[in-house]
Every structure is written in structure tokens, then in C-alpha cells.
Design a protein around this motif. Structure first.
Motif: not given
Length: 291
Positions: A240-256
Motif C-alpha cells: 500500500h502506497i499513500e504518498e510518492v516522493v520523486i527526486y527528479f522532475s516527473p514530467e515524463r511519468l504522466d502524473v497529475k
């Protein structure tokens, strides 16, 4: 033609590596072990770094290393110089030795690179040499996800298949971000990530540099020939994942619905010298590429 007094060669002096690591281990305890991890993964410090060292009675007292980092910045390929492992023995500090070596390093680098990068917890040491701090960001998003398949396995580099897999993906990787990413780089990656667990998603042919803390996913880098969506990655994590912390610009991950926040990774700041097209953009230099 310039004559360098401090520029050394590992290949010309087989004793140089031991002398250098005697110095840097005194300044950065544990760095020798990380460098050994890199060697075991087939990406040695000695083949990647150009050392500038001042000696006193055959003892290395000051070192500044230079290596190349093939980067992808704002959609353009840039070969940046990475300044790393800057160290002076405590008893030789405040005598001007570091300045002498750094000035020679910059003379050397200015002939080769339009961009220099480094990461440090002590930016005041580099400001006098034309380096400037570039703010970095982390990216957070909330979710409620439990993957329906267990699609991850930890790579085992004692297995030649996993060793070969790592090298194949590092050689053919696409940048994790079009803002700031890295391509076809091995030594820094292997030193930074070689002692950590690296997760492979076989059906996506992707290596994830990641950690899971309770219900929070920390995503530090992705090594793949094609970057997939974050949704596809989460679907392969049976937790179960409730939060994602991304340590790079996430524009290629298709996130909103991503929020960005200023952040110092491991209390270090990114510093650059020369041109840097991503300055003012929201990004972070991935952990795997920091030197």
C-alpha cells in the motif's frame, strides 16, 4: 600548451590510488568502500576521474577530482564536468593549498567544459571560484494504491546476468527527465547506488532506484530505454502506497496533482559554474548522478 603541476595519472603511478584514498577517507569516511562497490560493478573511480593532487613529502594533502557527466538539460545533450572528492588534510588547511589546486582545476576544465557541477554541504568553499547555488525541488503526490502484481526483484550482481543487465540499461538509458537527466553514465551511478538495493521490473525492463518507508515511496531514479508512467510502476509494487516522493522532475511519468518543494538532498546543494539552461526550472539532479 599549459603545463599542470597538480594533475596526476592513475595509470602512470600505480601507487596513486592508495595515496589518494588515504586522504579522501580521512575527509569522507566510507568513500573508499563506495568506490570499491563501483569497481566491483565494472566502473572504477580510477578510469573515470582525473585527479589533481598536491603532495607533501609523498603524502597527498589536497585533492580535487574531475570527471565527465553526460547530461540531458532542457532537451539538449551536455557533457558537464563534475568536480568531486575535494579534500585537504586538516593539518594543512588555511595555507592556500586548496586554492592553488582549484585554480589549476578550473584552468583545465575551462578548456573542456562549458558547464561544471558539484554537490556539497559547504557551498561557501566554492562561491569564490565562480560556482553558484541552483535551487532544487522534490515532487510529492498523494495516492491510494496497492499493486496487483509483485513485479519487482532486487538485482544480484553476483549473477552475471544481472551484472550485464545493469550495464546494458546504463548504456542505453533515456534521460529520466527532459529538464535535467543523465545518459550513458556509469562510474558516478555505480559509486552512488552500488551499495544500495536496486529493483528490476522485468516486464518494463526498468531499474528503479527507490526506497519504501511505511506507506511512502521514495523514487530517486529510473534506468530504462523508455520511461513508463508512475501508474505502471505502482501497479507492480504489492504494497500500500499513500504518498510518492520523486527526486527528479516527473514530467515524463504522466502524473497529475504534483506539488513541488525546495529540498536539499542529504543536506547538500547543487552548484554550477558556467551555462546551465535548467536554472530557474523545477528539478533535482538525481541522487545517482551527484558528485
Amino acid at each position: 600548451m599549459n603545463q599542470y603541476h597538480f594533475k596526476q595519472s592513475f595509470s602512470a603511478d600505480p601507487t596513486l590510488s592508495d595515496k589518494l584514498f588515504d586522504l579522501v577517507e580521512d575527509t569522507f569516511p566510507g568513500l573508499s568502500s563506495l568506490a570499491e562497490c563501483g569497481r566491483k560493478l565494472g566502473a572504477s573511480w580510477e578510469t573515470a576521474s582525473t585527479p589533481f593532487i598536491r603532495f607533501h613529502d609523498d603524502v597527498a594533502i589536497t585533492h580535487v577530482g574531475v570527471l565527465e557527466i553526460p547530461m540531458h538539460i532542457m532537451g539538449q545533450r551536455v557533457t558537464a564536468g563534475g568536480v568531486h572528492a575535494v579534500a585537504t588534510r586538516a593539518e594543512f588547511r588555511r595555507r592556500g593549498y586548496y586554492r592553488q589546486v582549484m585554480e589549476e582545476v578550473l584552468e583545465y576544465c575551462d578548456q573542456l567544459y562549458e558547464t561544471l557541477v558539484l554537490t556539497t554541504p559547504q557551498p561557501e568553499f566554492y562561491l569564490p571560484f565562480g560556482f553558484r547555488i541552483v535551487e532544487e525541488q522534490i515532487f510529492k503526490l498523494q495516492c491510494d494504491c496497492t499493486g496487483d502484481t509483485d513485479g519487482l526483484r532486487i538485482l544480484n550482481f553476483a549473477d552475471i546476468k544481472d551484472f550485464t543487465l545493469l550495464h546494458r540499461l546504463l548504456e542505453t538509458r533515456t534521460p529520466v527527465s527532459n529538464v535535467v537527466g543523465v545518459v550513458k553514465e556509469k562510474p558516478v551511478f555505480c559509486v552512488n547506488e552500488g551499495s544500495r538495493s536496486l529493483y528490476y521490473v522485468e516486464d518494463l525492463d526498468l531499474i528503479a532506484c527507490m526506497e519504501i518507508e511505511d506507506c511512502r515511496l521514495h523514487l530517486f531514479d529510473l534506468v530504462a530505454t523508455q520511461i513508463c508512467s508512475l501508474k505502471e510502476i505502482l501497479a507492480r509494487i504489492p504494497q500500500h502506497i499513500e504518498e510518492v516522493v520523486i527526486y527528479f522532475s516527473p514530467e515524463r511519468l504522466d502524473v497529475k496533482d504534483v506539488q513541488s518543494f525546495p529540498h536539499k538532498l542529504d543536506e547538500t546543494v547543487l552548484m554550477v559554474r558556467g551555462t546551465f539552461a535548467a536554472e530557474g526550472e523545477k528539478f533535482m539532479l538525481p541522487r545517482s548522478a551527484r558528485c
